[in-house]
Design a protein around this motif. Structure first.
Motif, mmCIF file in Angstrom:
data_model
loop_
_atom_site.group_PDB
_atom_site.id
_atom_site.type_symbol
_atom_site.label_atom_id
_atom_site.label_comp_id
_atom_site.label_asym_id
_atom_site.label_seq_id
_atom_site.Cartn_x
_atom_site.Cartn_y
_atom_site.Cartn_z
ATOM 1 N N ALA A 36 55.720 11.382 -43.187
ATOM 2 C CA ALA A 36 54.612 11.081 -42.411
ATOM 3 C C ALA A 36 54.328 11.968 -41.208
ATOM 4 O O ALA A 36 55.400 12.610 -40.862
ATOM 5 N N CYS A 38 52.136 12.493 -37.767
ATOM 6 C CA CYS A 38 51.429 11.711 -36.642
ATOM 7 C C CYS A 38 50.855 13.011 -35.529
ATOM 8 O O CYS A 38 51.145 13.931 -35.356
ATOM 9 N N GLU A 45 42.011 13.235 -36.174
ATOM 10 C CA GLU A 45 41.686 12.933 -37.573
ATOM 11 C C GLU A 45 41.398 14.503 -38.357
ATOM 12 O O GLU A 45 41.326 14.309 -39.636
ATOM 13 N N LYS A 58 51.357 10.632 -45.520
ATOM 14 C CA LYS A 58 50.435 9.927 -44.698
ATOM 15 C C LYS A 58 50.355 10.396 -43.134
ATOM 16 O O LYS A 58 51.221 11.031 -42.649
ATOM 17 N N TYR A 60 49.239 9.573 -39.402
ATOM 18 C CA TYR A 60 48.902 8.736 -38.432
ATOM 19 C C TYR A 60 48.166 9.326 -37.250
ATOM 20 O O TYR A 60 48.605 10.055 -36.749
ATOM 21 N N GLU A 85 55.792 1.638 -36.198
ATOM 22 C CA GLU A 85 55.151 1.485 -37.499
ATOM 23 C C GLU A 85 55.633 1.953 -38.616
ATOM 24 O O GLU A 85 55.834 1.461 -39.965
ATOM 25 N N GLU A 168 46.852 9.821 -46.976
ATOM 26 C CA GLU A 168 45.909 8.799 -46.412
ATOM 27 C C GLU A 168 46.224 8.852 -45.118
ATOM 28 O O GLU A 168 47.031 9.276 -44.396
ATOM 29 N N THR A 169 45.006 8.569 -44.350
ATOM 30 C CA THR A 169 45.120 8.470 -42.942
ATOM 31 C C THR A 169 45.059 7.153 -42.491
ATOM 32 O O THR A 169 44.507 6.356 -42.889
ATOM 33 N N ILE A 170 45.923 7.132 -41.491
ATOM 34 C CA ILE A 170 46.171 5.395 -40.760
ATOM 35 C C ILE A 170 45.729 5.858 -39.374
ATOM 36 O O ILE A 170 46.519 6.437 -38.639
ATOM 37 N N LYS A 171 44.737 4.975 -38.894
ATOM 38 C CA LYS A 171 44.361 5.058 -37.541
ATOM 39 C C LYS A 171 45.136 3.989 -36.645
ATOM 40 O O LYS A 171 45.126 2.837 -37.214
ATOM 41 N N LEU A 172 45.688 4.244 -35.606
ATOM 42 C CA LEU A 172 46.505 3.187 -35.053
ATOM 43 C C LEU A 172 45.972 3.322 -33.438
ATOM 44 O O LEU A 172 45.470 4.497 -32.897
#
Ligand code: FAD
Length: 319
Positions: A36, A38, A45, A58, A60, A85, A168-172
């Motif tokens: 992952a 970040c 993004e 991934k 983040y 996370e 995949e992008t995961i927005k936090l």
């Protein structure tokens, strides 16, 4: 299966190359586990594709305006949020100003082991990190056997290799609070030239350069080679150049493909910052100086004669 989290760093709207080098290291140690990455800030993004190209499955993104500029407080809160996370076993980043500042405080908060300034990472019976000690005179191998492992990787030292994956992008969202430091303004030393820590070629000047004007031929050579100009502390102390150019134990640590030391004697404190350069060329009037012991190629001569000759030859060769 190991889960690795990489903190990627951007500068001037671009991801720093060290982030790709760290992702390549992550791939070596995951043994089929998850990587992952970040990124922090409101433009996070846009880095998704590049991170996926180097193997981040991934990505983040912690999107908060407070994170557009680095401060220890806000980055620490954001990184702790992502770690909570992702629940990684290993957290990596570059050994940059941010990595050096941020990782010790996050490691302390998590009671995690931290290995800083790693120049190599091996796997086998656990993960073994190599790092220089005694100003680069020796190397230490370290293994952390308990809890989360955190490490910073020396930039420009390990190759970045592409390995595109579907990501995949995961927005936090992260509420940043209780900030004790606020950056009001960042004043850049706008040279418009290549960043010293990322340069593939560095032409460095020491006390032998003798004056601020003495750096001109070095700059000309660096320009022809698409490189940057560095300096010894003696040259900075003498006022010949700015301290931002200092390389060594108390300056910047660099690992270019080519390091050309001009009028530098090779004190241990200077070598601490450049001895891992891939090819070292030394130019010095004195054949007995220490820099010749670490140099791959040595030129005994007056730098004011040798450097312009090199510039002309490179101009011809690269034309
Ligand atoms: P000198 O040792 O004076 O060497 C100048 C060289 O130029 C000589 O070898 C001479 O032969 C050559 N020369 C002169 N004229 C010519 C010419 N025309 N052509 C060719 N050659 C010529 N130093 C660092 O660089 N970085 C650091 O981060 C650093 N941190 C330090 C931290 C501590 C705690 C301490 C105590 C010292 C630190 N130093 C550092 C200083 C270090 O010990 C040396 O003093 C310094 O590196 C010497 O710089 P120099 O090689 O340019 O100068």
């Amino acid at each position: 299966m190991t889960k690795v989290l990489v903190l990627a760093e951007s500068k001037n709207g671009k991801l720093r190359n060290v982030s790709f080098e760290v992702l390549t290291v992550a791939r070596r140690i995951t043994s089929g586990g998850e990587i992952a990455a970040c990124v922090f800030g409101s433009d996070g993004e846009k880095y998704f594709e590049e991170l996926a190209k180097y193997g981040a499955q991934k990505v983040y993104v912690v999107d908060n305006e407070e994170l557009n500029r680095y401060t220890p407080d806000c980055y620490k809160q954001a990184l702790l949020k992502v770690i909570g996370e992702v629940q990684p076993q290993i957290v990596l980043t570059g050994h940059t100003s941010i990595g050096k500042d941020l990782f010790p405080s996050v490691a302390a908060r998590l009671n995690a082991g931290l290995v800083s300034d790693c120049t190599d990472v091996e796997t086998g019976d656990g993960i073994v990190f190599t790092r220089p000690i005694y100003s680069g005179k020796a190397f230490q191998k370290k293994q952390i056997t308990d809890g989360i492992v955190m490490a910073t990787i020396r930039p420009n030292n390990l190759e970045a290799i592409e390995n595109p994956v579907a990501a995949e992008t995961i927005k936090l969202s992260s509420e940043i609070k209780d900030l004790r430091t606020v950056v009001r303004e960042v004043v850049k030393k706008a040279t418009g030239r290549v960043d010293l820590t990322e340069a593939k070629v560095i032409v460095s000047g020491g006390r032998g350069v003798k004056s601020p004007e003495g750096f001109k031929p070095l700059q000309e050579l660096a320009d022809v080679l698409g490189g940057a100009v560095g300096a010894s502390r003696a040259a900075c102390d003498a006022g010949y150049c700015d301290y931002s150019m200092q390389i060594g134990q108390t300056g910047k640590v660099v690992t270019p493909d080519l390091y050309i030391a001009c009028g530098i004697s090779g004190a241990i404190q200077h070598l601490a910052g450049m001895s891992s350069s891939k090819v070292i060329v030394a130019i010095n009037k004195d054949p007995e100086v220490n820099i010749f012991h670490v140099a791959d190629y040595g030129i005994v001569g007056d730098l004011f004669e040798v450097v312009p000759l090199l510039t002309e030859e490179f101009k011809r060769a690269l034309a």
